[in-house]
Design an enzyme around this catalytic site. Structure first.
Site, short mmCIF file in Angstrom:
data_model
loop_
_atom_site.label_atom_id
_atom_site.label_comp_id
_atom_site.label_asym_id
_atom_site.label_seq_id
_atom_site.Cartn_x
_atom_site.Cartn_y
_atom_site.Cartn_z
N GLU A 92 -9.84 -32.25 38.80
CA GLU A 92 -10.66 -31.06 38.65
C GLU A 92 -12.12 -31.43 38.42
OE1 GLU A 92 -7.47 -27.82 36.95
OE2 GLU A 92 -8.52 -29.05 35.47
N CYS A 105 -19.44 -31.29 36.05
CA CYS A 105 -18.56 -32.19 35.31
C CYS A 105 -17.60 -32.84 36.30
CB CYS A 105 -17.80 -31.39 34.25
SG CYS A 105 -16.71 -32.38 33.21
N CYS A 112 -5.45 -39.96 32.70
CA CYS A 112 -6.20 -40.83 31.79
C CYS A 112 -5.21 -41.63 30.98
CB CYS A 112 -7.09 -40.00 30.88
SG CYS A 112 -8.14 -41.01 29.78
N CYS A 116 -6.01 -39.54 24.16
CA CYS A 116 -6.54 -38.87 22.98
C CYS A 116 -5.67 -37.65 22.65
CB CYS A 116 -7.99 -38.44 23.22
SG CYS A 116 -9.12 -39.82 23.47
N CYS A 119 -6.66 -33.97 23.94
CA CYS A 119 -7.10 -33.82 25.33
C CYS A 119 -5.92 -33.52 26.24
CB CYS A 119 -7.79 -35.10 25.79
SG CYS A 119 -8.35 -35.04 27.51
N GLU A 167 -11.18 -41.81 31.91
CA GLU A 167 -12.14 -42.62 31.16
C GLU A 167 -12.99 -43.37 32.17
OE1 GLU A 167 -14.59 -44.64 29.46
OE2 GLU A 167 -13.39 -43.62 27.92
N CYS A 341 -14.05 -27.85 27.77
CA CYS A 341 -13.89 -29.25 27.38
C CYS A 341 -12.48 -29.52 26.87
CB CYS A 341 -14.90 -29.59 26.29
SG CYS A 341 -14.89 -31.31 25.81
#
Length: 380
Positions: A92, A105, A112, A116, A119, A167, A341
């Site tokens: 995305e 963005c 990833c 985290c 996330c 990342e 976010c």
């Protein structure tokens, strides 16, 4: 023989490619401008290139855009594209319009591997790195789709943030050429101050980026001490906070801005007490020039976490500001289309079994004892 995707090249790489075709170096600059300044998709459009070169390119090169699976437009004007990157993976990208800028963005990986806790992307796990062409194609597609939509030939995207899925510094070899395309005056001509790489703290790659392509740096901090950050950002177990801050200090010697941005996702009862704010002040005050960007958490069921309420976020911000630290609270954009976010998820064929691992390892919430007169907060 497979055709080469010209979006995979920065200008130096395209120059080498043209020389291999027996062409002079200036032809690479002409070609680069057609691709990135004019959005040309057909070699026959490139009128100042020799016909012989156009014929050569048709046989060995292509401009490979990403296929759009879906496009969603938020009530606030934010646009989210879901791009197909093959083999069941999709990534995305999000465009955020503001009065003084247009920010894109961009994703760097399908999924990833950092994992985290807060996330949504991390909970999907990791499939693969994107190529340089797939990173650049997100900007290329968005810029020219927006120009067409707005009926303009002027640049629409003024800022790029590598804050999408993945990342970025764990895909370093593809990231740096993509950054160079964004910065090149013959490409998108973006200022180093307006291109930001967001990292969870891959210390050796921060040190390399400082030398290879220093742009603005945002660091996902999210905790004021190693014990809590170990749980929220597992990469901290490899590169603890002290090492991370030392790398950030060194980065400032080459950075286009005189501060590092620390991203801090506000999690109810986890990292949002007054004591956590005071620990942050002790961590950075007098050591590193920085600003804090406090991010309201965007909850999703698998996280087991809750968003700090607005009153708590503002109180946390006031403590930092009163200590002389520049602090902003990020305005939530695009949450009605899951474009805010931490919400970017796409579609990932996970090779890491991330979801299963996270379910087995719930966050052990550590809540600071309340000070006299401070309301106790329960964990989620």
């Amino acid at each position: 023989m497979n055709a080469v995707n010209l979006l995979d090249f920065d200008l130096d790489g395209l120059t080498v490619f043209c020389e291999q075709l027996g062409e002079k170096r200036f032809r690479a600059t002409q070609l680069f401008r057609w691709i990135h300044q004019k959005g040309a998709t057909d070699f026959d459009q490139m009128s100042d290139l020799a016909k012989s070169l156009r014929s050569k390119l048709k046989g060995v090169a292509t401009l490979q855009d990403l296929s759009v699976i879906s496009e969603h437009v938020s009530s606030d004007g934010t646009i989210k594209w879901l791009f197909d990157v093959g083999a069941g993976n999709a990534v995305e990208s999000v465009y955020i319009p503001e009065s003084d800028r247009g920010t894109l963005c961009v994703s760097s990986q399908a999924g990833c591997a950092v994992g985290c806790r807060f996330c949504s992307t991390g909970h999907q796990g990791f499939s693969r790195n994107l190529t340089t062409g797939e990173i650049v194609a997100q900007l290329w597609h968005a810029e020219y789709a927006l120009r067409k939509r707005l009926g303009t030939t002027e640049r629409v995207i003024s800022n790029v943030v590598m804050m999408g899925m993945g990342e970025p510094l764990q895909n370093y070899s593809a990231l740096v050429p993509a950054l160079k395309v964004m910065l090149d005056d013959h490409g998108y001509g973006l200022s180093r101050r307006r291109v930001t790489v967001s990292t969870s703290g891959v210390v050796p790659m921060i040190e390399r980026l400082q030398n290879d392509c220093p742009v603005a740096l945002a660091v996902s901090l999210h905790a004021p001490n190693d014990a809590l950050r170990d749980e929220l950002v597992p990469l901290n177990r490899k590169y603890p906070i002290d090492e991370l801050l030392t790398a950030c200090q060194a980065y400032l010697t080459a950075a286009p801005r005189d501060f590092i941005t620390f991203e801090y996702c506000m999690l109810d009862g986890v990292n949002d007490t007054d004591e956590h704010a005071r620990q942050l002040i002790a961590l950075v005050k007098g050591r590193i020039n920085c600003k804090f960007n406090l991010i309201p958490f965007n909850p999703f069921p698998a996280s087991g976490l809750l968003r700090s309420n607005n009153e708590r976020v503002q109180a946390f911000a006031r403590i930092l500001v009163d200590a002389g630290i520049v602090t902003t609270v990020r305005k939530t954009r695009g949450d009605d289309i899951d474009a805010a976010c931490g919400q970017l998820a796409g579609e990932v064929q996970d090779r890491t079994r991330a979801a299963a691992r996270m379910l087995r390892q719930p966050v052990a919430v550590k809540v600071a004892l309340p000070k006299p007169g401070e309301r106790h907060r329960s964990a989620p």
